[in-house]
Structures are given as C-alpha cells and as structure tokens.
Design an enzyme around this catalytic site. Structure first.
Site, PDB file in Angstrom:
ATOM      1  N   ASP A  12       0.811  -1.227   0.000  1.00  0.00           N
ATOM      2  CA  ASP A  12       0.000   0.000   0.000  1.00  0.00           C
ATOM      3  C   ASP A  12       0.838   1.268   0.000  1.00  0.00           C
ATOM      4  OD1 ASP A  12      -2.255  -1.694   0.273  1.00  0.00           O
ATOM      5  OD2 ASP A  12      -1.928  -1.754   2.422  1.00  0.00           O
ATOM      6  N   HIS A  40      -4.443  -2.419  -6.107  1.00  0.00           N
ATOM      7  CA  HIS A  40      -3.874  -1.104  -6.353  1.00  0.00           C
ATOM      8  C   HIS A  40      -5.028  -0.150  -6.589  1.00  0.00           C
ATOM      9  CE1 HIS A  40       0.101  -2.569  -6.853  1.00  0.00           C
ATOM     10  NE2 HIS A  40      -0.169  -3.260  -7.918  1.00  0.00           N
ATOM     11  N   THR A 237       3.327 -12.748   2.901  1.00  0.00           N
ATOM     12  CA  THR A 237       2.509 -13.325   1.851  1.00  0.00           C
ATOM     13  C   THR A 237       3.218 -14.575   1.339  1.00  0.00           C
ATOM     14  OG1 THR A 237       1.167 -12.779  -0.075  1.00  0.00           O
ATOM     15  CG2 THR A 237       3.438 -11.952  -0.085  1.00  0.00           C
TER      16      THR A 237
HETATM   17  P1  GDP Z   1      -0.345   0.114  -3.775  1.00  0.00           P
HETATM   18  O1  GDP Z   1      -0.958  -1.203  -3.487  1.00  0.00           O
HETATM   19  O2  GDP Z   1       1.091   0.178  -3.383  1.00  0.00           O
HETATM   20  O3  GDP Z   1      -0.574   0.558  -5.173  1.00  0.00           O
HETATM   21  O4  GDP Z   1      -1.068   1.173  -2.847  1.00  0.00           O
HETATM   22  P2  GDP Z   1      -2.633   1.466  -2.651  1.00  0.00           P
HETATM   23  O5  GDP Z   1      -3.264   1.675  -3.943  1.00  0.00           O
HETATM   24  O6  GDP Z   1      -3.251   0.495  -1.740  1.00  0.00           O
HETATM   25  O7  GDP Z   1      -2.528   2.789  -1.774  1.00  0.00           O
HETATM   26  C1  GDP Z   1      -2.138   3.943  -2.252  1.00  0.00           C
HETATM   27  C2  GDP Z   1      -3.264   4.937  -2.050  1.00  0.00           C
HETATM   28  O8  GDP Z   1      -2.711   6.186  -1.959  1.00  0.00           O
HETATM   29  C3  GDP Z   1      -4.224   4.990  -3.209  1.00  0.00           C
HETATM   30  O9  GDP Z   1      -5.492   5.368  -2.743  1.00  0.00           O
HETATM   31  C4  GDP Z   1      -3.618   6.081  -4.095  1.00  0.00           C
HETATM   32  O10 GDP Z   1      -4.565   6.749  -4.918  1.00  0.00           O
HETATM   33  C5  GDP Z   1      -3.093   7.000  -3.060  1.00  0.00           C
HETATM   34  N1  GDP Z   1      -1.889   7.728  -3.406  1.00  0.00           N
HETATM   35  C6  GDP Z   1      -0.788   7.337  -4.113  1.00  0.00           C
HETATM   36  N2  GDP Z   1       0.137   8.309  -4.113  1.00  0.00           N
HETATM   37  C7  GDP Z   1      -0.384   9.328  -3.392  1.00  0.00           C
HETATM   38  C8  GDP Z   1       0.111  10.617  -3.013  1.00  0.00           C
HETATM   39  O11 GDP Z   1       1.223  11.009  -3.303  1.00  0.00           O
HETATM   40  N3  GDP Z   1      -0.731  11.388  -2.244  1.00  0.00           N
HETATM   41  C9  GDP Z   1      -1.957  10.986  -1.863  1.00  0.00           C
HETATM   42  N4  GDP Z   1      -2.694  11.786  -1.117  1.00  0.00           N
HETATM   43  N5  GDP Z   1      -2.439   9.775  -2.195  1.00  0.00           N
HETATM   44  C10 GDP Z   1      -1.668   8.971  -2.943  1.00  0.00           C
END
Ligand code: GDP
Length: 429
Positions: A12, A40, A237
């Site tokens: 995440d 994601h 995992t």
């Molecule tokens: P992943 O599994 O590593 O892709 O991560 P997730 O998708 O679970 O979590 C990342 C969350 O943070 C998502 O809701 C993205 O839209 C959001 N996100 C990613 N980069 C940023 C950022 O720089 N700022 C903010 N506020 N949200 C972000």
C-alpha cells in the site's frame, strides 16, 4: 530494458500510482507475483479503480499488460475485472496471460477460509482469497497450470487425483462438504473459455520485445516486509515481493532489470497481524488513517482499516536494500501537511541496545521505536511541481529520510493523480 516497481514496506505504498505514471513511457507491464488478495488504487481520466489482478498499465492504449507465470491467477476475478473497466469506458486493453501461470482453484479459497476458522484467534489475518493454499499446492506440485486447461486428458486425470487428496482433508480435518470432480472439471472448462483469448508464451513474447528495444515494467504487489524469506515471517505473503523475483515471475533474465524503483510511503501503514514497531494508536492513528492515501487508509480489496505508524527508517532502509533500489519514489507526502511536528522512527531498541538494522521476527517483536521529531510544514503541498518550491521543512523531511535510508529519493509524490509528481536530483545518485 526492464524496470521494476516494488514496495519497500508492508504494501500500500502507492505502487499502482507510480506504475500507472511510469507506464506512460513503457510498452509492456507485467504482474509477476501475488494474486487478487491485494489491490492497487488508481485515479485517472476514466475515474477511480481498484485493480486486483490486472496490471496498472491497462488504462493506456499503447501498452500490453501481462499476467506473468508467478501470479496466482484467479480466472473469474480477471474476467470480471476486464468487464468492469470496459463498462467504465476504458478501451479493451491488450492482455496476455502466461501459459505457465497457475490457477487459483475454487477449493483454494475454501481451504483458506476453513484454515482461518480452524486457527481461530491464532489466524494469520489472511484475506481468504486462496493465496496460501494456492502457493502450497504449486510447490507441492499439485497446482494447475493454465496450459493444462488445454489438454483434456491431463486435466481429467489430475482433477480426479487432486480431488481424492483434497476430499480426505475436507472430510477428516475440516468436516466440510466434499468436492465433486465432475463439477470441478466443468468449472475448469468455463475457466478455459474465459482465459483462452489471452493465453500465450509470455516469456518468449518478452524476450522478443526486449530484443526490439521495448521497455518493460514489472509491477510488484505488497512490499519487502511481506516477502516470505526476507519479511516478517510468518506474517508474510506466500510469494516473493522482491524485484529479484520479478525476473522469475515474469520469465525474464535477471540481468535485464536495469532500474528498481522502490516505492516508500512518507508514513507507515500495515494490514494484518505482525510486529509493527512505529505503530500509533487512538486518535493520533485515526486522524492519520482518515487523512491518509486518497480517501483514507482502508484496504483496496478488503476495506479493512489499516494499522498506522510513523515513517520507519529502519524498516525502509532494509526494504530498499533487499529490493536493490536504484530510485526511491517517496509517496503520499502531502498527507502529512496537517502535522505541526512529525515523529520518525530512526532506530529500534532491542534488549537495551539500539540498532538501525532490521532484525528477524522474534527480535522485532521486542523492538521499541527510537523516535526523532521533525518540524512539520503545516500547509498543503499538492499542486507543487518543482522541488525547490516545497516548504523548507518539507524538503528537510525528505532529505532526513534519504540520509537515514541511504537510497536516492528521485521522485516525490504529492497527490494521487498521475501528474502529482516532483522529480528531484539526489546527492546519492
Ligand atoms: P499500492 O498497493 O502500493 O498501489 O497502494 P494502494 O493503492 O493500496 O494505496 C495507495 C493509495 O494512496 C491509493 O489510494 C492512491 O490513490 C493513493 N496515493 C498514491 N500516491 C499518493 C500521493 O502522493 N498522495 C496521496 N494523497 N495519495 C496517494
């Protein structure tokens, strides 16, 4: 050339966003491990999407998306995911599925649930998507490869053989309904129809593409600390989350990987059980959770509230080291703008001694965080495009973290969108 996008922490970290962004300049995006247990979240012109199986490149029409051999392939989930993005107006992506990928069987999902039930309070916090039973069977050599769907004789023999074994477990260990081999065979015929248009020898496809000079992105799921060998075993995992495994799970040579972008979140979050040294609780945690990510820190697949903590330099230094990091993408920094002061975990105190080296699990459980408090910047940094325009304390936070982890932060993400990114020169590069 091959580039990997992987996580430094517990998952995440925002890998989806970074992959989506880097996919603009890539030709092929490959998922190389894991299954539909994590997701994601991606925000782009078409809307907001939670992808569980499809690579993050599916939103571009110039890219090919590959489900590599290392993935735990849940065929109905893949099928539904393709339908759902098309319904939202995304053009049909070019998708290839490795003929060597193995299939998550309906009984893997059931066994996952039954085992969690049996373990009760001692469970591992599985998402119950069948991932652990899937990988157990893969290595016990009773898994089903996609290619086997296309040989009826092999399939029938194997279905009967595997059902016999699974039914002994179901009857005597879990006291649950048995599997009917004829019904399972029928399900596999359905799976064959769903997956058939996409199946090919993806490693050969990648080999040829690389010879032609194409750019390939390997997209990891979860992060270093969830790796079965190098993570917080057993709260990990079931497939390797490291860039090194990207070569195996995609079917490319390890020497092809030229860039490893390790995504590191500006604070910590984790799901499931396990030691989490810089964890915070109560109102402090609730506020960070509410403000975190894009709409709060809740699991993309499960909706579970994530556990929250301050940035952990010890875990992230180790997380970056095990990935073979060439670039750190430091994400979700904008979220910290509300804090007047920001604690950072710079060491672990274990049995009275302070270390900055990430320990094995039984020592990790004894670790207490050593915190340094940095001044906050108290403003919204979204929309800023140049590093020099960031508030001084914000730059100091980034530079402090970079020094502690020892890997170059070359990208800073200050919002969930594709364009919310600040490129930065690093002294370490
Ligand atoms: P992943 O599994 O590593 O892709 O991560 P997730 O998708 O679970 O979590 C990342 C969350 O943070 C998502 O809701 C993205 O839209 C959001 N996100 C990613 N980069 C940023 C950022 O720089 N700022 C903010 N506020 N949200 C972000």
């Amino acid at each position: 050339m091959v580039k990997a996008v992987v996580g430094a922490n517990w998952g995440d970290e925002g890998k989806g966003k970074i992959t989506d962004m880097m996919a603009e300049e890539a030709d092929i995006i490959v998922r190389f491990q894991g299954g539909a247990n994590a997701g994601h979240t991606i925000v782009n012109n078409y809307g907001k999407f939670a992808l569980h199986t499809l690579p993050s490149g599916v939103f571009y029409d110039h890219t090919t998306s590959i489900i590599g051999n290392g993935v735990a392939l849940n065929i109905p989930v893949l099928f539904k995911e393709i339908q759902s993005i098309i319904e939202k107006g995304v053009p049909m992506p070019k998708i290839l599925v490795s003929d060597r990928a193995q299939i998550v069987m309906p009984y893997h999902i059931l066994f996952d649930q039954y085992e969690e039930e049996r373990l009760g309070g001692k469970s591992f916090g599985s998402t119950k998507s069948g991932i652990a039973p899937f990988y157990s069977d893969k290595y016990a050599k009773i898994g089903f490869q996609v290619s086997e769907l296309f040989d009826e004789e092999v399939l029938q023999e194997k279905v009967n053989r595997v059902c016999e074994m699974k039914n002994i477990m179901l009857e005597h260990m879990y006291h649950k309904p048995l599997i009917d081999p004829a019904e399972l065979l029928e399900t596999l015929h359905e799976y064959k129809k769903m997956v058939e248009p996409y199946v090919c020898d993806t490693s050969l496809f990648l080999h040829n593409a690389l010879k032609e000079g194409k750019t390939v992105l390997l997209e990891g799921q979860l992060g270093t600390l969830k790796d079965p060998d190098h993570g917080i075993y057993p709260m990990v995992t079931s497939s390797s989350t490291l860039a090194a495994y990207g070569a195996i799970g995609a079917g490319v040579a390890p020497t092809e990987i030229k860039q490893v972008v390790t995504v590191c979140k500006a604070y910590s979050s984790a799901v499931g059980a396990g030691a989490f040294v810089s964890e915070i609780f109560g109102e402090e945690a609730d506020e960070l959770r509410r403000r975190g990510g894009d709409g709060g820190e809740y699991g993309a697949t499960t909706g579970r509230p994530r556990r929250m903590g301050w940035f952990d330099c010890v875990a992230s230094k180790y997380g970056c080291r095990m990935q073979g990091t060439t670039d750190v993408a430091f994400t979700v920094l904008d979220v910290l703008g509300y804090l007047p002061e920001i604690p950072v975990c710079v060491g672990y105190e274990i049995n009275g001694e302070v270390t900055t080296d990430f320990p094995v699990t039984h020592l990790l459980e004894k670790a207490k965080p050593v915190l340094t408090v940095l001044p906050g910047w108290n403003c919204d940094i979204r929309g800023i495009k140049n590093y020099d325009e960031l508030p001084e304390n914000c730059r100091k936070y980034i530079e402090f973290v970079e020094e502690q982890i020892g890997y170059p932060i070359t990208m800073v993400s200050n919002g969930p969108g594709r364009n919310d990114i600040i490129y930065r020169e690093s002294k370490l590069k």
